[in-house]
Each structure stands twice: as structure tokens, then as C-alpha cells.
Scaffold this motif. Structure first.
Motif, PDB file in Angstrom:
ATOM      1  N   LEU A  22       0.808  -1.221   0.000  1.00 37.35           N
ATOM      2  CA  LEU A  22       0.000   0.000   0.000  1.00 37.35           C
ATOM      3  C   LEU A  22       0.841   1.271   0.000  1.00 37.35           C
ATOM      4  O   LEU A  22       0.352   2.327  -0.386  1.00 37.35           O
ATOM      5  CB  LEU A  22      -0.947  -0.003   1.193  1.00 37.35           C
ATOM      6  N   ALA A  23       2.113   1.176   0.435  1.00 31.41           N
ATOM      7  CA  ALA A  23       2.939   2.376   0.608  1.00 31.41           C
ATOM      8  C   ALA A  23       2.929   3.320  -0.598  1.00 31.41           C
ATOM      9  O   ALA A  23       2.593   4.500  -0.435  1.00 31.41           O
ATOM     10  CB  ALA A  23       4.365   1.974   0.971  1.00 31.41           C
ATOM     11  N   PRO A  24       3.262   2.848  -1.808  1.00 26.25           N
ATOM     12  CA  PRO A  24       3.333   3.814  -2.917  1.00 26.25           C
ATOM     13  C   PRO A  24       2.000   4.475  -3.212  1.00 26.25           C
ATOM     14  O   PRO A  24       1.961   5.644  -3.597  1.00 26.25           O
ATOM     15  CB  PRO A  24       3.795   2.969  -4.111  1.00 26.25           C
ATOM     16  N   ILE A  25       0.904   3.753  -2.981  1.00 24.09           N
ATOM     17  CA  ILE A  25      -0.409   4.317  -3.281  1.00 24.09           C
ATOM     18  C   ILE A  25      -0.768   5.386  -2.244  1.00 24.09           C
ATOM     19  O   ILE A  25      -1.208   6.488  -2.589  1.00 24.09           O
ATOM     20  CB  ILE A  25      -1.473   3.205  -3.316  1.00 24.09           C
ATOM     21  N   VAL A  27       1.294   7.091  -0.438  1.00 18.95           N
ATOM     22  CA  VAL A  27       2.197   8.225  -0.627  1.00 18.95           C
ATOM     23  C   VAL A  27       1.692   9.161  -1.724  1.00 18.95           C
ATOM     24  O   VAL A  27       1.686  10.385  -1.562  1.00 18.95           O
ATOM     25  CB  VAL A  27       3.621   7.705  -0.941  1.00 18.95           C
ATOM     26  N   VAL A  28       1.224   8.590  -2.817  1.00 17.25           N
ATOM     27  CA  VAL A  28       0.697   9.415  -3.910  1.00 17.25           C
ATOM     28  C   VAL A  28      -0.530  10.188  -3.439  1.00 17.25           C
ATOM     29  O   VAL A  28      -0.640  11.403  -3.654  1.00 17.25           O
ATOM     30  CB  VAL A  28       0.348   8.540  -5.134  1.00 17.25           C
ATOM     31  N   SER A  31       0.508  12.945  -0.820  1.00 19.82           N
ATOM     32  CA  SER A  31       1.353  14.014  -1.375  1.00 19.82           C
ATOM     33  C   SER A  31       0.536  15.036  -2.144  1.00 19.82           C
ATOM     34  O   SER A  31       0.955  16.177  -2.299  1.00 19.82           O
ATOM     35  CB  SER A  31       2.403  13.436  -2.327  1.00 19.82           C
ATOM     36  N   ILE A  39       6.689  17.993  -4.754  1.00 21.76           N
ATOM     37  CA  ILE A  39       6.118  16.840  -4.071  1.00 21.76           C
ATOM     38  C   ILE A  39       6.924  16.525  -2.825  1.00 21.76           C
ATOM     39  O   ILE A  39       8.154  16.444  -2.883  1.00 21.76           O
ATOM     40  CB  ILE A  39       6.117  15.616  -5.009  1.00 21.76           C
ATOM     41  N   PHE A  41       6.700  14.214   1.038  1.00 21.81           N
ATOM     42  CA  PHE A  41       5.957  13.317   1.920  1.00 21.81           C
ATOM     43  C   PHE A  41       6.688  13.190   3.238  1.00 21.81           C
ATOM     44  O   PHE A  41       7.891  12.954   3.258  1.00 21.81           O
ATOM     45  CB  PHE A  41       5.806  11.936   1.269  1.00 21.81           C
ATOM     46  N   ILE A 234       0.667  16.240 -10.671  1.00 19.94           N
ATOM     47  CA  ILE A 234       0.698  14.855 -11.111  1.00 19.94           C
ATOM     48  C   ILE A 234       0.114  13.928 -10.032  1.00 19.94           C
ATOM     49  O   ILE A 234      -0.575  12.962 -10.335  1.00 19.94           O
ATOM     50  CB  ILE A 234       2.148  14.465 -11.489  1.00 19.94           C
ATOM     51  N   THR A 235       0.361  14.266  -8.764  1.00 14.18           N
ATOM     52  CA  THR A 235      -0.197  13.417  -7.709  1.00 14.18           C
ATOM     53  C   THR A 235      -1.710  13.622  -7.581  1.00 14.18           C
ATOM     54  O   THR A 235      -2.424  12.694  -7.223  1.00 14.18           O
ATOM     55  CB  THR A 235       0.466  13.689  -6.348  1.00 14.18           C
ATOM     56  N   SER A 238      -3.206  11.593 -10.349  1.00 13.48           N
ATOM     57  CA  SER A 238      -3.098  10.185  -9.983  1.00 13.48           C
ATOM     58  C   SER A 238      -4.122   9.816  -8.918  1.00 13.48           C
ATOM     59  O   SER A 238      -4.733   8.751  -8.973  1.00 13.48           O
ATOM     60  CB  SER A 238      -1.698   9.874  -9.481  1.00 13.48           C
ATOM     61  N   MET A 241      -7.423   9.276 -10.358  1.00 12.44           N
ATOM     62  CA  MET A 241      -7.456   7.966 -11.026  1.00 12.44           C
ATOM     63  C   MET A 241      -7.612   6.840 -10.003  1.00 12.44           C
ATOM     64  O   MET A 241      -8.344   5.875 -10.235  1.00 12.44           O
ATOM     65  CB  MET A 241      -6.164   7.749 -11.808  1.00 12.44           C
ATOM     66  N   ILE A 242      -6.907   6.966  -8.867  1.00 12.74           N
ATOM     67  CA  ILE A 242      -7.005   5.922  -7.841  1.00 12.74           C
ATOM     68  C   ILE A 242      -8.433   5.867  -7.296  1.00 12.74           C
ATOM     69  O   ILE A 242      -9.024   4.789  -7.188  1.00 12.74           O
ATOM     70  CB  ILE A 242      -6.003   6.188  -6.684  1.00 12.74           C
TER      71      ILE A 242
END
Lengths: 266, 305
Positions: A22-25, A27-28, A31, A39, A41, A234-235, A238, A241-242
Motif C-alpha cells: 500500500l505504501a506507494p499508493i 504516498v501518492v 502528497s 512533491i 511526503f 501529477i499526484t 493520480s 485515477m485511484i
């Protein structure tokens, strides 16, 4: 106590893996709320500024719309033709069946970069410029294998006596298909369509070769933007989109149950 | 009477024949749309690219008309390019190995859980699969960059004095790849874990085997086919993947798919890009064949035990 210890350790290891997943998601998502121009975090301060700033970047919205159109077109066409082909493969005996099954399954084995290159060369030869249709045709190749796997799985073990009964009672083949066959294999067909949609919506590799300056899908837009910029826009894109995917998944869960969708995949 | 029956019989036969031809026609009508699209937009393009890979190329005039093996020879005789092949394979092997190690406990936990918990855990494991690969890789960029989360944490803890170079290294590519391919391995291992009769494990424990022993002499051998099947999938997907190495490795960590992209999109050298692409297909195919040979052998081994 000592017998419990391995169990705690085991659960701890699993927890670490879930955090890794889950970390990268996370973080996005977080951020995108930062007040800084770059950006960072954890985010410094909380603001929705980067979401409103998106209004000044209509190209993201255009790409989002294009991606939706392409993914929708791909899902509909590849589900339709994939379902028909699955019917032939499961129910009919004919020469060259193995070869056809292998051909239709092979896009999973061919690196999509190579396919993208090949398709670009082919398109430039036949004079097909970048367009939603050009993208859809490429994505159909990537998604039909998924659709066929899922539909074939739902067709195997299908009790055909119900169809026979309907035919004997005087229903036409079309009526039998739409009123009996389709409702029974529905979950496989819907799962196939959803897979096709997501695969097409997420595709960067093939689209990267086909896009032009006016026709850019969202993954390609994000990819090219982040090569030159490091701002939180960009975040925020994203994150949208998530959230979109999460909503889609909730719908899937409601309609089908997640376990069901994925258990037939393997 | 007799004649009547005869004609009826003939009629029936005719009807049957008609039905059969109709059925044959139906079959091809069902297949036609898929087959047509696959021939025109998959086979033909790949075939033309294959032909292009045997053509000469000149930076000023573009793709030439001469037939040549030069593109393939150039690739296979240059240590730089061979290094790229080795890096591609190495990254894929590492990815596969790490994926097995971290997938196993999770697959085990899910296969042991029931009802709600099971649904949520499955959802959790599969959720990254549904979120765009570009975005997931971007998350890793934020985590691993020089002033990213990992480096900041380590600096604050005082474990390091200077930020480590984590991004655009083979390590970052492997991390991203493991993240993307993890669900495939979990599904595969779960598949074979679920086939095991739970009484086998209970029996082993009742007979006094430690959980360690139970794992290595019962669970692991019985699930090896699932591990192998997952490895084939993860290995072949990582050898040919493009998005992850492009975002997390970039030009610094070139792999074969990136090289193909670069030759075509930047250098416009179609023949060379095509040749690299087909060598990539060759490597992926060979590994799948070798793997399935090993797989067949190991399955026999398990059966004998």
C-alpha cells in the motif's frame, strides 16, 4: 507462549508485506494535499489547491476522457467478439482449433513493447493515424485473451439441456442466446469486460507508440509530464485515477463479489 | 408405405447434412471477428516487423532495401548489449525470487482465513493490480528519490549522513517489479495451497512435527507446482515489462524492452529495434520452455514422494 511466538512473527511479516503493497499508493494520495510547490511526503500543510489547479490543465481532462472512451470501446468490442469466439472454442469441434486458441492467447507472451513497435509500423504503412479507433484496435489484441479465459471458464460445465429445452419449445437461436446462455455465463462476461476496461485504461506501452500530439491517453500524459515536472499536479491527477478505480472496484464487489471474479482468473 | 418411410428417412438425412454445414458455417462466423482482428492487427504487424529486422539502416536515409543479418550480429557481438541482456535476466530472476519469498506467507495467511477477513485480504492483495502501473511506479519515485521518504527517514534516524542513491538503480527496478507482479504469485500459490487437505497438516502436527518441519517437509513440496507456475508468469512478465524499468530505471538502468523503445522512438532505427524485440521474445520463450520442462519433472517428483 513459545508456541505462539512463530505465529506472531508470521503475522508481523504479513503486515510488513501489506505495508509494502500500500505504501506507494498512500504516498501518492497524501502528497497531493501538500501546500508546497514540489512533491513532499509527509505533506506540509493540507490544501486542495492542486486539484483546483487541474482546471488550468485541460489536457489532463482531455486525456482522461479519451482514455475512458478507448477503454469503453475496447471493453465492449473485445467482450463481444471474445464471447463469440469462446462459444466456438468450447462447443464446436473444428480443424485448427488448437492453433486458433494459441494465436488468441499469444499476446500475453509477446512483450507489449514489441507489439507496440510492430503496430506503429503497420499503422504508418496502411495510413491509419493516431485516433481512438487505432488505440482500440491495439487494445483489443491485449484484452481478448483475458476475456476468452474468463468466458471459457464460465462456459465449461454449462448444462446445455436448458438450451435444448428452449429450442424444442420453439425459441429461436438468438432468443436462446440472449435469454438463456448469456444470463448464465453473465459473471464471466462481466469479469472479462471489467478486465478489458482496466487493461486498456492502464496501458502505457502500446499507447506510447500510437499516440500523437492531439491524441494522448492518460497514462501516456502522466508518463511524459512526470519526466519534466515534479509538481504535485501529477499526484492530484493520480489520486483522482485511484479514487476512480476504488469506486469501480466497489461496484464490482457489489455486482459480483471480488473473490468470484479472481478465482476464475486462474 | 415402405417408400414413404424411405423418403422420410432421406429427408431426415438431408436435414442433418444441412444442419451440419450450417453448424460449420456458424463456427467460422463466431470466430471470424476475433480471427480477423488478430490476423490483421497482430500477426501481420509482427510479421512485417520481423522482415524489417533483416533490413539495413542508415541514419540519413532510413530503412534500406538490402537484406542483412547485421542487426542481430551487432547485438550479439557487442559486450554492452550482452550486458543489457544479462541485466534484464538478472532483474527478472531477482524479482521472481523475492516475489516467491514475500508472497508465500501472505498466500498462506489468506488460504487459512475465512469469510469476511478472507475477502478483505484478497481485496487488499489484488487492489494494486487494479491501480495504474504508472501511478504505482510514481509512488516508488516519491519514496525512493534522494529527498524521498526512505532517505529522509534514514537521515532523521541518523543511520546515514548522506542520502543513498536508490532511484534509477537496479534495486529500484526490482522493488517496483516485485510490487507490480506480487498478486500473480499470490494467486498462483493460493491455488495450490487450497488443494492441500488440511488433515495432512493436522496429522503432521499431531505426530509432533514443529511448524518449521511441517512447512519444509509437507507444505512446501506440495505447493511447489504453484510456486513454479507463478514463477513462470512472474519471470516472463518481468523480462518483457517496460513501464517499471522505464520509470524506475530510465536510461541509467537499460533493459531490453527499454532498448527496443529507445532504438525505435529516439534513434528511429526500426530494423535494430525490431531485432532487439525479437531477441527479447526469443529469451522469454526459451525460459518458458526450460521452466515448463523443470515443472513437468518436479510434478513427477512430487507424485512419487
Amino acid at each position: 507462549m513459545s508456541r505462539k511466538l512463530p505465529k506472531y512473527f508470521f503475522n508481523f511479516v504479513c503486515l510488513l508485506v501489506y505495508i509494502f503493497l500500500l505504501a506507494p499508493i498512500v504516498v501518492v494520495l497524501l502528497s497531493s494535499l501538500t501546500t508546497t510547490e514540489y512533491i513532499v511526503f509527509p505533506p506540509e500543510g493540507l490544501t486542495l489547491r492542486w486539484y483546483t489547479e487541474l482546471i488550468e490543465h485541460p489536457e489532463f481532462m482531455q486525456s482522461f476522457t479519451l482514455s475512458i472512451i478507448v477503454a469503453f470501446g475496447t471493453a465492449i468490442i473485445s467482450t463481444a467478439i471474445g464471447t463469440l469466439a469462446s462459444l466456438a472454442v468450447v462447443r464446436r469441434q473444428f480443424k485448427g482449433k488448437t492453433a486458433i486458441v494459441q494465436l488468441v492467447g499469444s499476446p500475453l507472451l509477446i512483450p507489449s513493447v514489441v507489439f507496440g513497435v510492430a503496430l506503429l509500423q503497420f499503422y504508418s504503412w496502411i495510413g491509419l493515424a493516431a485516433s481512438p479507433l487505432a488505440l482500440i484496435l491495439g487494445h483489443i489484441i491485449l484484452t481478448v485473451p483475458f476475456v476468452m479465459r474468463l468466458v471459457v471458464a464460465s462456459l465449461v460445465g454449462f448444462d446445455r439441456s436448458i438450451e435444448q429445452a428452449a429450442l424444442n419449445l420453439g425459441a429461436g437461436p438468438m432468443k436462446v442466446f440472449f435469454q438463456i446462455t448469456l444470463p448464465i455465463i453473465k459473471s464471466g462476461v462481466i469479469a472479462g469486460a471489467i478486465f478489458a476496461f482496466i487493461t486498456s485504461f492502464d496501458d502505457l506501452t502500446v499507447a506510447l507508440f500510437i499516440v500523437s500530439t492531439d491524441v494522448v491517453t492518460l497514462p501516456v500524459r502522466i508518463y511524459t509530464y512526470m519526466q519534466y515536472q515534479y509538481d504535485p499536479i501529477i499526484t492530484s491527477v493520480s489520486s483522482i485515477m485511484i479514487l476512480f478505480t476504488v469506486v469501480l472496484m466497489l461496484v464490482i464487489e457489489r455486482v459480483l463479489g471480488v473473490g468470484k471474479v479472481f478465482s476464475s482468473k486462474n | 408405405m415402405q417408400a414413404g418411410i424411405g423418403t422420410e428417412h432421406d429427408l431426415l438425412l438431408q436435414q442433418k447434412k444441412k444442419n451440419l454445414t450450417k453448424k460449420r458455417l456458424d463456427t467460422w462466423l463466431l470466430l471470424l471477428p476475433t480471427l480477423g482482428i488478430f490476423i490483421f492487427f497482430f500477426l501481420l504487424p509482427l510479421f512485417f516487423l520481423f522482415i524489417t529486422s533483416f533490413k539495413n539502416f542508415d541514419a540519413s536515409t532510413g530503412v534500406g532495401n538490402e537484406w542483412t543479418l547485421q542487426n542481430y550480429i551487432k547485438f550479439m557481438s557487442d559486450p554492452f548489449y550482452l550486458g543489457v541482456v544479462w541485466r534484464t535476466v538478472k532483474i527478472a530472476l531477482l524479482t521472481t525470487l523475492i516475489t516467491i519469498i514475500i508472497s508465500y506467507p501472505v498466500a498462506f495467511q489468506i488460504s487459512r482465513s475465512k469469510g469476511r477477513a478472507r475477502n478483505y485480504l484478497t481485496l487488499l492483495v489484488l487492489s494494486p493490480l487494479l491501480i495504474s502501473m504508472v501511478i504505482r511506479c510514481y509512488g516508488w519515485v516519491i519514496l525512493l528519490s534522494n529527498n524521498g521518504v526512505v532517505n529522509n527517514t534514514l537521515l532523521k534516524l541518523g543511520w546515514i549522513d548522506q542520502p543513498l542513491t536508490l532511484l534509477y538503480t537496479e534495486l529500484s527496478v526490482v522493488i517496483g517489479m516485485v510490487h507490480v507482479l506480487f498478486p500473480y504469485m499470490v494467486l498462483s500459490i493460493m491455488g495450490s495451497l487450497e488443494k492441500i487437505d488440511p488433515s495432512v497438516i493436522r496429522a503432521s502436527q499431531n505426530l509432533g512435527a514443529s511448524s518449521f518441519r511441517t512447512f519444509f517437509s509437507i507444505l512446501l513440496p506440495l505447493t511447489l507446482p504453484g510456486v513454479f507456475a507463478g514463477s513462470v508468469m512472474v519471470f516472463s512478465l518481468s523480462v518483457s515489462s517496460f513501464v517499471t524499468p522505464a520509470i524506475l530505471g530510465g536510461p541509467q538502468v537499460k533493459v531490453m524492452s527499454y532498448l527496443t523503445y529507445e532504438q525505435v522512438a529516439v534513434m528511429l532505427n526500426w530494423p535494430y529495434g525490431g531485432a532487439i524485440g525479437f531477441l527479447l521474445i526469443l529469451i522469454a520463450t526459451i525460459t518458458i520452455i526450460v521452466y515448463s520442462k523443470i515443472l513437468a519433472r518436479s510434478e513427477k517428483g512430487v507424485a512419487i514422494q
